[in-house]
Structures are given as C-alpha cells and as structure tokens.
Motif scaffolding. Structure first.
Motif, PDB file in Angstrom:
ATOM      1  N   GLY A 118       0.789  -1.219   0.000  1.00  0.00           N
ATOM      2  CA  GLY A 118       0.000   0.000   0.000  1.00  0.00           C
ATOM      3  C   GLY A 118       0.823   1.271   0.000  1.00  0.00           C
ATOM      4  O   GLY A 118       2.037   1.257   0.158  1.00  0.00           O
ATOM      5  N   PRO A 119       0.129   2.398  -0.163  1.00  0.00           N
ATOM      6  CA  PRO A 119       0.803   3.700  -0.138  1.00  0.00           C
ATOM      7  C   PRO A 119       0.907   4.223   1.293  1.00  0.00           C
ATOM      8  O   PRO A 119       0.067   3.893   2.148  1.00  0.00           O
ATOM      9  CB  PRO A 119      -0.118   4.585  -0.972  1.00  0.00           C
ATOM     10  N   TYR A 120       1.933   5.007   1.543  1.00  0.00           N
ATOM     11  CA  TYR A 120       2.083   5.689   2.835  1.00  0.00           C
ATOM     12  C   TYR A 120       2.231   7.172   2.556  1.00  0.00           C
ATOM     13  O   TYR A 120       3.257   7.625   2.039  1.00  0.00           O
ATOM     14  CB  TYR A 120       3.307   5.162   3.589  1.00  0.00           C
ATOM     15  N   ILE A 121       1.183   7.907   2.860  1.00  0.00           N
ATOM     16  CA  ILE A 121       1.160   9.346   2.623  1.00  0.00           C
ATOM     17  C   ILE A 121       0.563  10.017   3.858  1.00  0.00           C
ATOM     18  O   ILE A 121      -0.492   9.592   4.339  1.00  0.00           O
ATOM     19  CB  ILE A 121       0.305   9.700   1.385  1.00  0.00           C
ATOM     20  N   PRO A 122       1.168  11.039   4.426  1.00  0.00           N
ATOM     21  CA  PRO A 122       2.439  11.646   4.009  1.00  0.00           C
ATOM     22  C   PRO A 122       3.638  10.815   4.451  1.00  0.00           C
ATOM     23  O   PRO A 122       3.489   9.752   5.063  1.00  0.00           O
ATOM     24  CB  PRO A 122       2.408  12.991   4.732  1.00  0.00           C
ATOM     25  N   THR A 123       4.821  11.357   4.174  1.00  0.00           N
ATOM     26  CA  THR A 123       6.061  10.635   4.440  1.00  0.00           C
ATOM     27  C   THR A 123       6.211  10.234   5.890  1.00  0.00           C
ATOM     28  O   THR A 123       6.690   9.137   6.200  1.00  0.00           O
ATOM     29  CB  THR A 123       7.265  11.514   4.024  1.00  0.00           C
ATOM     30  N   ASN A 124       5.825  11.102   6.810  1.00  0.00           N
ATOM     31  CA  ASN A 124       6.104  10.844   8.226  1.00  0.00           C
ATOM     32  C   ASN A 124       5.320   9.661   8.802  1.00  0.00           C
ATOM     33  O   ASN A 124       5.468   9.328   9.979  1.00  0.00           O
ATOM     34  CB  ASN A 124       5.872  12.099   9.072  1.00  0.00           C
ATOM     35  N   LYS A 125       4.505   9.018   7.991  1.00  0.00           N
ATOM     36  CA  LYS A 125       3.876   7.783   8.443  1.00  0.00           C
ATOM     37  C   LYS A 125       4.896   6.654   8.547  1.00  0.00           C
ATOM     38  O   LYS A 125       4.636   5.633   9.185  1.00  0.00           O
ATOM     39  CB  LYS A 125       2.742   7.383   7.500  1.00  0.00           C
ATOM     40  N   LEU A 126       6.028   6.838   7.876  1.00  0.00           N
ATOM     41  CA  LEU A 126       7.152   5.902   7.976  1.00  0.00           C
ATOM     42  C   LEU A 126       8.385   6.700   8.384  1.00  0.00           C
ATOM     43  O   LEU A 126       8.788   7.623   7.676  1.00  0.00           O
ATOM     44  CB  LEU A 126       7.402   5.192   6.644  1.00  0.00           C
ATOM     45  N   SER A 127       8.998   6.332   9.477  1.00  0.00           N
ATOM     46  CA  SER A 127      10.199   7.033   9.943  1.00  0.00           C
ATOM     47  C   SER A 127      11.413   6.566   9.147  1.00  0.00           C
ATOM     48  O   SER A 127      11.382   5.505   8.496  1.00  0.00           O
ATOM     49  CB  SER A 127      10.422   6.741  11.431  1.00  0.00           C
TER      50      SER A 127
END
Length: 250
Positions: free
Chosen positions: A175-184
C-alpha cells in the motif's frame, strides 16, 4: 710568483700575466669554485622540483573518494558526508526515456513522459528475477502486460494492486504511505534491510517516483535508482510519500 688578480679571477683574461697563464693542476680559482658550487646547487634544486612535480601528478591521478567504477564498486564502500552507503540489495537501473521503450504508449502518452512509477516497479521485478510472461521485466514488458491486464487507471496512472497478478505467489501490494512521516527513517531502513520489501519514494513535490536502494548512517539521505534523472539520493524531508510492495526472490 703568480699574479693575485689572476688566481682569484678577473673578467678579462688578458689582465693575467703571461707567467701565470698556466696554473698548477691542483689549484682552482675561487670564482670557479663558487660557480661550480652554484651549478651543483641549481642541479639539486632542479632535481627536488622534478621529484615534487612527479609526486603531485601521481597524487592527482589517484581515484577520489566515491570514484569507484566497474567491478571495484563491490569491493569498497562509497563514502559520503554521512558515512558509507548501505545497499542491502542491488537492482538494475532502467531509464524511462531509454530508446528501447521510451516512446511506447501507456494510455495516452509515453513511458518517457510519465512512466517513472512503472519503470521503478520494473526495476524491482527484474532485481527479484520475477519474469513477465516468461520475459525479463523491464519498462517495455511491464507496460505491455499492464495494458493487457487493466493496469492503468485514468490519466496513465498505475494501478498498483494489479501488479501482484504478474506472480501472486511472489508479489504483494502493501500500500501507499502518505504523508512521508507515516514511515520514519529507521522504518524505511528496516524495510530495505529486509530485502523482500520494495520501497518506492514519491519525490519532487509528488511529481516523480524512484526506487529506493540504500541509505547512509544518517537519517536524511536515501539512495535511489532514478528512472528520470541522474540523482543519486533524496533527503528524507523532500520525500512526500511511499509505495510499498513485497517481492520474493526465487
């Protein structure tokens, strides 16, 4: 008796008396001694300069840090300001404007124009040795498969959830992770270390996609295979989203 003026040297030979025109073999005018010493010094200085120049030329020809090509790339780490680049898995680099497929039409325009995401996916498939209809994955073969299998939505947009149909046993859309800060940054590093996780970054304010291949020891630089530009890395704070797949290496 020898004329003193002749023994110590003059600018005019005729100033010497005839009786002193022949000197003993063990006698040398002081001026001649000085000239000989001067010549020796000049020769020594010249030799030192020559050695120094040779050293400088040799030093300039040494490879600079990071200038590692060919097979040497696997023998030594490439160093950047934030330490060595860590690349857990090596993927091929496919440029979307390559003449072999750049002019191929997706829906209404070409791979060269808007095929950055599908080109990034094709690099991942190829790296994991996942074939497309028994052909090696690249932008051309993936594009043909996507056209036949409803892989594009409106506006030439890739439908990521269609990609696993290429090989359901080995490909999964996370899946997509938006915005970036959802993944460190540390989470991204962990995904790359896993090797089965495919990380694609959305960069340039959301207008471009690149395959993430590595990172350095800091928390800012992520190294990529960029299908559209010659960019080596993007900083974490310039990435606006992620596309994540799982792909198993056979």
């Amino acid at each position: 008796m020898f004329d003193v003026q002749c023994i110590y040297g003059t600018e005019r030979k005729e100033d010497c008396h005839r009786s002193t025109s022949r000197r003993p073999s063990n006698t040398e005018p002081v001026v001649d001694q000085k000239r000989r010493v001067s010549r020796n010094m000049m020769m020594r200085v010249g030799l030192l300069i020559l050695v120094a120049c040779s050293f400088v030329a040799a030093f300039k020809n040494l490879p600079h840090t990071g200038d590692i090509h060919g097979s040497d790339a696997d023998k030594a780490p490439v160093y950047r300001p934030d330490g060595p680049i860590i690349t857990p898995f090596h993927y091929p680099l496919f440029k979307q404007c390559n003449s072999s497929w750049g002019n191929d039409i997706m829906q209404t325009t070409t791979i060269c124009e808007v095929g950055c995401l599908m080109s990034s996916v094709s690099m991942a498939l190829n790296g994991k040795k996942i074939a497309i209809d028994q052909q090696a994955a690249d932008p051309a073969t993936l594009n043909k498969w996507l056209i036949k299998n409803g892989g594009y939505g409106g506006g030439n947009d890739l439908e990521e959830d269609v990609v696993p149909k290429i090989n359901p046993a080995r490909v999964q859309w996370i899946g997509p992770y938006i915005p970036t800060n959802k993944l460190s940054p540390n989470e991204i590093k962990g995904m790359l270390k896993n090797e089965t996780t495919i990380v694609i970054a959305n960069v340039l304010h959301g207008h471009h996609f690149v395959l993430v291949t590595g990172h350095d020891s800091g928390n800012s630089n992520f190294y990529v295979n960029d299908p559209g530009f010659d960019t080596e890395f993007y900083t974490y704070d310039t990435i606006v989203g992620w596309r994540i797949f799982q792909m198993e290496l056979k």
